[in-house]
Design a protein around this motif. Structure first.
Motif, PDB file in Angstrom:
ATOM      1  N   ASP A 155       0.830  -1.204   0.000  1.00 54.93           N
ATOM      2  CA  ASP A 155       0.000   0.000   0.000  1.00 54.93           C
ATOM      3  C   ASP A 155       0.870   1.261   0.000  1.00 54.93           C
ATOM      4  O   ASP A 155       0.564   2.236  -0.677  1.00 54.93           O
ATOM      5  CB  ASP A 155      -0.928   0.029   1.218  1.00 54.93           C
ATOM      6  N   PHE A 156       1.947   1.221   0.758  1.00 52.39           N
ATOM      7  CA  PHE A 156       2.849   2.366   0.841  1.00 52.39           C
ATOM      8  C   PHE A 156       3.511   2.635  -0.511  1.00 52.39           C
ATOM      9  O   PHE A 156       3.603   3.782  -0.951  1.00 52.39           O
ATOM     10  CB  PHE A 156       3.895   2.134   1.937  1.00 52.39           C
ATOM     11  N   ARG A 157       3.954   1.579  -1.197  1.00 51.52           N
ATOM     12  CA  ARG A 157       4.550   1.765  -2.532  1.00 51.52           C
ATOM     13  C   ARG A 157       3.530   2.380  -3.490  1.00 51.52           C
ATOM     14  O   ARG A 157       3.880   3.267  -4.279  1.00 51.52           O
ATOM     15  CB  ARG A 157       5.083   0.441  -3.077  1.00 51.52           C
ATOM     16  N   ARG A 158       2.270   1.948  -3.413  1.00 52.86           N
ATOM     17  CA  ARG A 158       1.218   2.534  -4.255  1.00 52.86           C
ATOM     18  C   ARG A 158       1.016   4.011  -3.914  1.00 52.86           C
ATOM     19  O   ARG A 158       0.843   4.842  -4.795  1.00 52.86           O
ATOM     20  CB  ARG A 158      -0.102   1.779  -4.094  1.00 52.86           C
ATOM     21  N   GLN A 159       1.035   4.332  -2.620  1.00 53.17           N
ATOM     22  CA  GLN A 159       0.846   5.721  -2.211  1.00 53.17           C
ATOM     23  C   GLN A 159       2.014   6.582  -2.688  1.00 53.17           C
ATOM     24  O   GLN A 159       1.810   7.713  -3.123  1.00 53.17           O
ATOM     25  CB  GLN A 159       0.665   5.826  -0.697  1.00 53.17           C
ATOM     26  N   LYS A 160       3.227   6.047  -2.627  1.00 55.34           N
ATOM     27  CA  LYS A 160       4.378   6.795  -3.138  1.00 55.34           C
ATOM     28  C   LYS A 160       4.217   7.075  -4.637  1.00 55.34           C
ATOM     29  O   LYS A 160       4.477   8.195  -5.084  1.00 55.34           O
ATOM     30  CB  LYS A 160       5.683   6.015  -2.904  1.00 55.34           C
ATOM     31  N   ARG A 161       3.798   6.061  -5.387  1.00 58.11           N
ATOM     32  CA  ARG A 161       3.580   6.265  -6.840  1.00 58.11           C
ATOM     33  C   ARG A 161       2.495   7.308  -7.085  1.00 58.11           C
ATOM     34  O   ARG A 161       2.621   8.162  -7.953  1.00 58.11           O
ATOM     35  CB  ARG A 161       3.243   4.943  -7.523  1.00 58.11           C
ATOM     36  N   ALA A 162       1.416   7.253  -6.302  1.00 54.61           N
ATOM     37  CA  ALA A 162       0.332   8.232  -6.447  1.00 54.61           C
ATOM     38  C   ALA A 162       0.824   9.642  -6.152  1.00 54.61           C
ATOM     39  O   ALA A 162       0.310  10.617  -6.720  1.00 54.61           O
ATOM     40  CB  ALA A 162      -0.832   7.855  -5.535  1.00 54.61           C
TER      41      ALA A 162
END
Length: 183
Positions: free
Chosen positions: A172-179
């Protein structure tokens, strides 16, 4: 916002701190340093061999799954690691927190906080980057041999659900960083 740490490293660090960490006046009153405490991996290996997981507050497994319990809450299903406690913890982490990061990418987490809550965290990543000391670590500890059976016992038995939480939070954190358009 919240942070999680790789479960075995967190458990080991907490155990070491409880027994040998610095002491404030209050902490000295509650518990002094404990030269008689067994090394962490010796304690884990004894627990693995005996099959006993219940122990006192200073034991090596007492604080296992603390991150899972923190995100899960006080519901009765949160007392032990389980699929139900994992689902509840992830639901809370995803709905009640603006950001949940991983300690192993603290710089990235601070950059996310700057983007998600700029009114509170503007400039925090730069401040962290300029700091000369980022963490108190145990770099002074000699390299140790980790008993493979003890490590496997933690990963697949004692901390099984906390590892599942950590993996999901990390994704989830990696997705948030990409977002947030961060590397």
């Amino acid at each position: 916002f919240g942070l999680v740490r790789e479960p075995t490293k967190r458990l080991r660090s907490h155990y070491d701190y409880l027994h040998w960490g610095p002491r404030s006046p209050w902490a000295r009153f509650w518990k002094g340093q404990d030269a008689g405490a067994p090394p962490f991996w010796d304690c884990v290996e004894r627990r693995r061999q005996s099959g006993k997981r219940e122990e006192s507050r200073g034991g090596c497994l007492y604080w296992a799954n603390a991150q899972l319990q923190y995100f899960c809450g006080v519901h009765r299903s949160c007392r032990e690691g389980s699929e139900a406690s994992l689902r509840r913890a992830l639901a809370h982490a995803r709905s009640a927190f603006a950001a949940v990061g991983v300690v192993e990418d603290l710089k990235g987490f601070l950059e996310v906080l700057e983007r998600v809550l700029p009114g509170y965290f503007a400039g925090i990543a730069g401040t962290y980057a300029r700091a000369t000391i980022h963490a108190r670590t145990t770099h002074h500890v000699e390299t140790e041999v980790v008993p493979p059976d003890a490590l496997d016992f933690l990963r697949t038995d004692v901390l099984k659900w906390e590892y599942a939480l950590y993996a999901a939070v990390e994704r989830d954190f990696r997705r948030q960083k990409r977002a947030c358009k961060l590397p």
